[in-house]
Design a protein around this motif. Sequence first.
Motif, PDB file in Angstrom:
ATOM      1  N   MET A  32      -3.328  11.099  -6.529  1.00  0.00           N
ATOM      2  CA  MET A  32      -3.653  10.490  -5.250  1.00  0.00           C
ATOM      3  C   MET A  32      -3.635  11.504  -4.114  1.00  0.00           C
ATOM      4  O   MET A  32      -4.501  11.491  -3.238  1.00  0.00           O
ATOM      5  CB  MET A  32      -2.701   9.322  -4.967  1.00  0.00           C
ATOM      6  N   VAL A  33      -2.640  12.396  -4.138  1.00  0.00           N
ATOM      7  CA  VAL A  33      -2.565  13.430  -3.105  1.00  0.00           C
ATOM      8  C   VAL A  33      -3.753  14.396  -3.243  1.00  0.00           C
ATOM      9  O   VAL A  33      -4.383  14.775  -2.247  1.00  0.00           O
ATOM     10  CB  VAL A  33      -1.228  14.193  -3.196  1.00  0.00           C
ATOM     11  N   ALA A  34      -4.078  14.775  -4.476  1.00  0.00           N
ATOM     12  CA  ALA A  34      -5.200  15.688  -4.700  1.00  0.00           C
ATOM     13  C   ALA A  34      -6.515  15.055  -4.268  1.00  0.00           C
ATOM     14  O   ALA A  34      -7.364  15.707  -3.651  1.00  0.00           O
ATOM     15  CB  ALA A  34      -5.263  16.084  -6.174  1.00  0.00           C
ATOM     16  N   LEU A  35      -6.711  13.768  -4.580  1.00  0.00           N
ATOM     17  CA  LEU A  35      -7.939  13.082  -4.196  1.00  0.00           C
ATOM     18  C   LEU A  35      -8.033  12.957  -2.681  1.00  0.00           C
ATOM     19  O   LEU A  35      -9.116  13.141  -2.096  1.00  0.00           O
ATOM     20  CB  LEU A  35      -7.987  11.699  -4.842  1.00  0.00           C
ATOM     21  N   ILE A  72     -10.727  14.757   2.362  1.00  0.00           N
ATOM     22  CA  ILE A  72     -10.612  15.361   3.686  1.00  0.00           C
ATOM     23  C   ILE A  72     -11.371  16.680   3.737  1.00  0.00           C
ATOM     24  O   ILE A  72     -12.086  16.982   4.704  1.00  0.00           O
ATOM     25  CB  ILE A  72      -9.132  15.579   4.067  1.00  0.00           C
ATOM     26  N   GLY A  73     -11.232  17.484   2.680  1.00  0.00           N
ATOM     27  CA  GLY A  73     -11.903  18.772   2.645  1.00  0.00           C
ATOM     28  C   GLY A  73     -13.411  18.643   2.641  1.00  0.00           C
ATOM     29  O   GLY A  73     -14.117  19.359   3.353  1.00  0.00           O
ATOM     30  N   ASN A 117       0.825  -1.193   0.000  1.00  0.00           N
ATOM     31  CA  ASN A 117       0.000   0.000   0.000  1.00  0.00           C
ATOM     32  C   ASN A 117       0.866   1.252   0.000  1.00  0.00           C
ATOM     33  O   ASN A 117       1.813   1.371   0.791  1.00  0.00           O
ATOM     34  CB  ASN A 117      -0.911   0.021   1.234  1.00  0.00           C
ATOM     35  N   LEU A 118       0.542   2.164  -0.892  1.00  0.00           N
ATOM     36  CA  LEU A 118       1.254   3.438  -0.947  1.00  0.00           C
ATOM     37  C   LEU A 118       0.744   4.364   0.154  1.00  0.00           C
ATOM     38  O   LEU A 118      -0.452   4.404   0.438  1.00  0.00           O
ATOM     39  CB  LEU A 118       1.050   4.087  -2.309  1.00  0.00           C
ATOM     40  N   ASP A 119       1.654   5.101   0.743  1.00  0.00           N
ATOM     41  CA  ASP A 119       1.326   6.008   1.835  1.00  0.00           C
ATOM     42  C   ASP A 119       1.223   7.438   1.286  1.00  0.00           C
ATOM     43  O   ASP A 119       2.127   7.900   0.580  1.00  0.00           O
ATOM     44  CB  ASP A 119       2.412   5.931   2.914  1.00  0.00           C
ATOM     45  N   ILE A 120       0.115   8.118   1.608  1.00  0.00           N
ATOM     46  CA  ILE A 120      -0.109   9.465   1.079  1.00  0.00           C
ATOM     47  C   ILE A 120       0.966  10.444   1.565  1.00  0.00           C
ATOM     48  O   ILE A 120       1.431  11.301   0.808  1.00  0.00           O
ATOM     49  CB  ILE A 120      -1.511   9.972   1.473  1.00  0.00           C
ATOM     50  N   SER A 152       5.571  13.866   0.030  1.00  0.00           N
ATOM     51  CA  SER A 152       6.982  14.246   0.083  1.00  0.00           C
ATOM     52  C   SER A 152       7.642  14.085  -1.279  1.00  0.00           C
ATOM     53  O   SER A 152       8.440  14.928  -1.710  1.00  0.00           O
ATOM     54  CB  SER A 152       7.721  13.394   1.118  1.00  0.00           C
ATOM     55  N   PHE A 153       7.321  12.999  -1.973  1.00  0.00           N
ATOM     56  CA  PHE A 153       7.879  12.761  -3.308  1.00  0.00           C
ATOM     57  C   PHE A 153       7.474  13.876  -4.274  1.00  0.00           C
ATOM     58  O   PHE A 153       8.300  14.396  -5.030  1.00  0.00           O
ATOM     59  CB  PHE A 153       7.401  11.401  -3.817  1.00  0.00           C
ATOM     60  N   VAL A 154       6.200  14.267  -4.252  1.00  0.00           N
ATOM     61  CA  VAL A 154       5.718  15.350  -5.116  1.00  0.00           C
ATOM     62  C   VAL A 154       6.427  16.659  -4.764  1.00  0.00           C
ATOM     63  O   VAL A 154       6.807  17.430  -5.653  1.00  0.00           O
ATOM     64  CB  VAL A 154       4.183  15.508  -4.993  1.00  0.00           C
ATOM     65  N   ALA A 155       6.605  16.903  -3.473  1.00  0.00           N
ATOM     66  CA  ALA A 155       7.260  18.139  -3.033  1.00  0.00           C
ATOM     67  C   ALA A 155       8.712  18.194  -3.516  1.00  0.00           C
ATOM     68  O   ALA A 155       9.194  19.256  -3.924  1.00  0.00           O
ATOM     69  CB  ALA A 155       7.198  18.256  -1.518  1.00  0.00           C
TER      70      ALA A 155
END
Length: 295
Positions: A74-77, A82-83, A3-6, A11-14
């Motif tokens: 995935m980060v955006a979703l 959450i929002g 499982n990938l962790d958000i 951090s990877f995207v940043a």
Amino acid sequence: MRNLDITTLRSFVAVADNGGVTRAAGFLHLTQSAVSMQLKRLEELLGLELLDRSGRRIALTASGEQLLVYARKMVALNDEVIGRLTNQAFEGEIVLGVPHDIVYPAIPRVLQQFNIAYPRVKVQLISSFTVALKEQFSKGECDLVLTTESSETAESETLASRPLCWIGAPDGTAWRQRPLRLAFGRACTFRPKVITALDQAGIPWEMAVETDSDRTIEATVSADLAVNTMIDGAEPPHLTQIDHSGGLPDLPTQKINLYGADTTGSQIVSELAEFVRRAFREVSTPISVKNRNAA
């Protein structure tokens, strides 16, 4: 199962967006070592090298470029979920007024889809007549109101234009009788239009049922004791459009109007209005007549 962790993906995207671990750590308010550790765990999980560390500036490998596309989504979703579930702007209650005869088929779909998207918002549905709903809207008792009217008004937005159709019992014969027996609500705006059309066609008629109850009208028409009119495509499944082959006059087109979409200033009311628009766009073409009576 892996499982990938958000948090790790963020951090990877940043790192990709900021061109290095140091800047990414500042952006994320983490230590440089924490970001480096997250990237290492991500590479170990996938068994791939995601960053090319051979140069003075960190670059993405081919695998890293491919992952970046998915990581952004995935980060955006994650942030959207959450929002939606925690933002106080997306909670509360909305009062939606809809005439009896256009509740189906669009409104149940609207309520279901809106509840999925905004589970913390309660939609109170009021079903009544156009005249009563417009009055409630003018008093501030409804946030959004749908109406069936002959024309668009300065305060409304037209979602659809559809003809009125003669409605009867499946395989019914009440439409052949003279005088023609009608079943209408006392406050129904279609009623005067129908009577005018019958008078102009020289067809005698009588008001068999005059009531405030939509259920009473449906029961009477279902029993083949009278006929009614509805907007094309809005008839319930236990009633059918009458194929009268010219035995009854054609009826005028009605507009389905929306009030309140641009007047409240509420973001969540605007969201519900868009769900309503979308639902009526999907059924904007008049539904072809199904299971009509034999002439």
